[in-house]
Design an enzyme around this catalytic site. Structure first.
Site: not given
Ligand code: EPZ
Length: 417
Positions: A22-23, A92, A116, A121-125, A305, A327, A397
């Protein structure tokens, strides 16, 4: 929302084949926007998150058809720049479209992503990185408006190796002018799969899988054909089903080294595990030994995950374990449901302390997110008696034919719609 009824205490046996990841599929589908040609994506699982992603592509003007596990995507007219709330809030990973739409059209309008209940779930990065590539980004009334005549390559340092932010930059930078370096990039296998697809489209991405990824932008990319890598999280979930029921199963169609952190812990817990080229065989003892500590980390560390799934396995192990979620801020919502089944789990900050109990008992429980749903199924398989899991639609999902596959292995699960 539907429910599942599971009669527990049955041992599993046989083999199961794992579907595409999926990811990996979600960012690869977003990447098809970077060309006006036709792309073909094989080994694409039929999941609700994939169906939602296809809805977004079609809303943007793409034509998508499915034949079995193969998707054909024609993005010739996919010039839409706005994703409506109704589609954005379903998951997300919709945020991944931002970079691709911006790179293709020079502007993008999306609302803050849904997803979820894993905490904020910030997107600041994502936003900071796209700004560093030259995008001007305004946020108002819950919408994010991006614009950039032409994105320009830059060095992007991610303060956290965010998977989604890494992918968004890879997509945007592929059509930017000049070179982009992503420093402290995520190293997940899904990043490598996206890079492989982008390069097959004619992009120039190197270093995927390491913490430094280089992208040399191109003026245009062509369509390509790609077969998606297997879902390592689904593979690890099946191993947890076997571990929690003292079973012997073979998990096929996977890349064992991508789940080595989970396999190593299961071995420490007393499981006999043999890894072949594309499969893993597991034989679990009746009673598992509790590992002292598990900490979720970015890849190649223990994956967040599978944290929920391991909690269910630890619930009946002999001894006490501490599992720390590094995480996401709140990925323990299902522990109260496991405790209704007789587990002894207490939360302390980012950790869950699991005191193993001799047995779990069937109960009425509710799922709150995708991996929490899988975790409750694992607990129900090993519990005495019958468990009803409400809100099981979350499972759809990320798991295709999960109930059917488990029943083929000897489980007794019914779905009530
Ligand atoms: C991806 O989510 C996966 N989803 C998630 O899988 C997985 O848990 C995660 O990576 C970590 O491996 C998909 O690929 C669709 P992150 P993503 O950005 O990209 C924080 C599942 O169950 N963060 O690596 O959203 C965030 O809040 C799902 O299949 C910021 O602070 O994960 C989190 O605490 C769940 N600012 C951490 O980083 C940002 O701009 C990891 O997030 C982005 C993220």
């Amino acid at each position: 929302m539907s429910s599942m009824i599971i009669s527990g205490g049955r041992r599993l046996s046989g083999s199961v084949c794992v579907h595409g990841a999926k990811n990996a599929v979600l960012p690869i589908l977003a990447a098809t926007l970077l060309t006006k040609n036709i792309s073909v994506i094989k080994n694409c699982p039929n999941l609700s998150d994939v169906r939602h992603t296809i809805e977004i592509l079609e809303f943007l003007g793409a034509k998508v058809s499915r034949k079995g596990d193969t998707l054909t995507i024609d993005t010739q007219n996919a010039d839409g720049t706005h994703i409506p709330d109704s589609l954005m809030l379903k998951m997300r990973s919709s945020v991944i479209f931002m970079g691709a739409i911006l790179a293709r059209n020079g502007c993008a309008k999306i609302s803050a992503p849904g997803g979820c209940e894993l905490g904020p779930r910030p997107i600041d990065l994502h936003i900071k990185a796209l700004k560093e590539l030259g995008a001007s980004i305004k946020e108002k009334h819950g919408y994010i408006m991006c614009s950039a005549k032409k994105l320009t390559g830059n060095t992007i340092y991610l303060k956290f190796p965010s998977v989604g932010a890494t992918e968004n930059v890879m997509l945007a930078a592929s059509l930017a002018s000049g070179e982009t370096i992503i420093s402290n990039a995520a190293k997940e296998p899904e990043i490598c799969d996206l890079a492989e697809f982008l390069n097959a489209m004619g992009a120039n991405v190197s270093g995927a899988g390491s913490s430094e990824i280089r992208i040399i932008g191109k003026n245009e990319l062509s369509g390509s054909t790609h077969s998606v890598l297997p879902d390592r999280i689904v593979a690890a979930t099946y191993l947890c089903c076997a571990a929690s029921t003292g079973s012997e199963i073979l998990v096929n169609g996977i890349i064992p080294e991508q789940i080595s952190s989970a396999v190593s812990i299961l071995r420490d817990m007393g499981c006999d595990i043999k890894a072949e080229k594309n499969s893993v065989y597991i034989s679990a003892p009746k009673v598992l030994i509790a590992p002292e500590e598990i900490k979720t980390m970015p890849y190649p560390g223990f994956p967040t995950d599978v944290q929920s799934q391991f909690l269910s396995v630890l619930a009946k192990a002999k001894g006490t374990s501490i599992i720390t979620e590094n995480i996401f801020e709140s990925r323990f919502r299902h522990t109260e449901e496991l405790n209704k089944m007789g587990a002894n789990i207490t939360l302390a900050g980012r950790s869950a302390i699991v005191k193993g109990v001799p047995a779990l008992w069937g109960a009425k429980v509710s799922a709150h997110d995708l991996r929490g749903a899988a975790s409750l199924i694992i607990a129900a398989l090993s519990a005495e008696g019958e468990t009803e899991i409400k809100n099981i639609d979350y499972l759809d999902r990320g798991y295709e034919d999960f109930m059917e596959n488990l029943n083929n292995l000897g489980a007794c699960i019914k779905r009530i719609y």
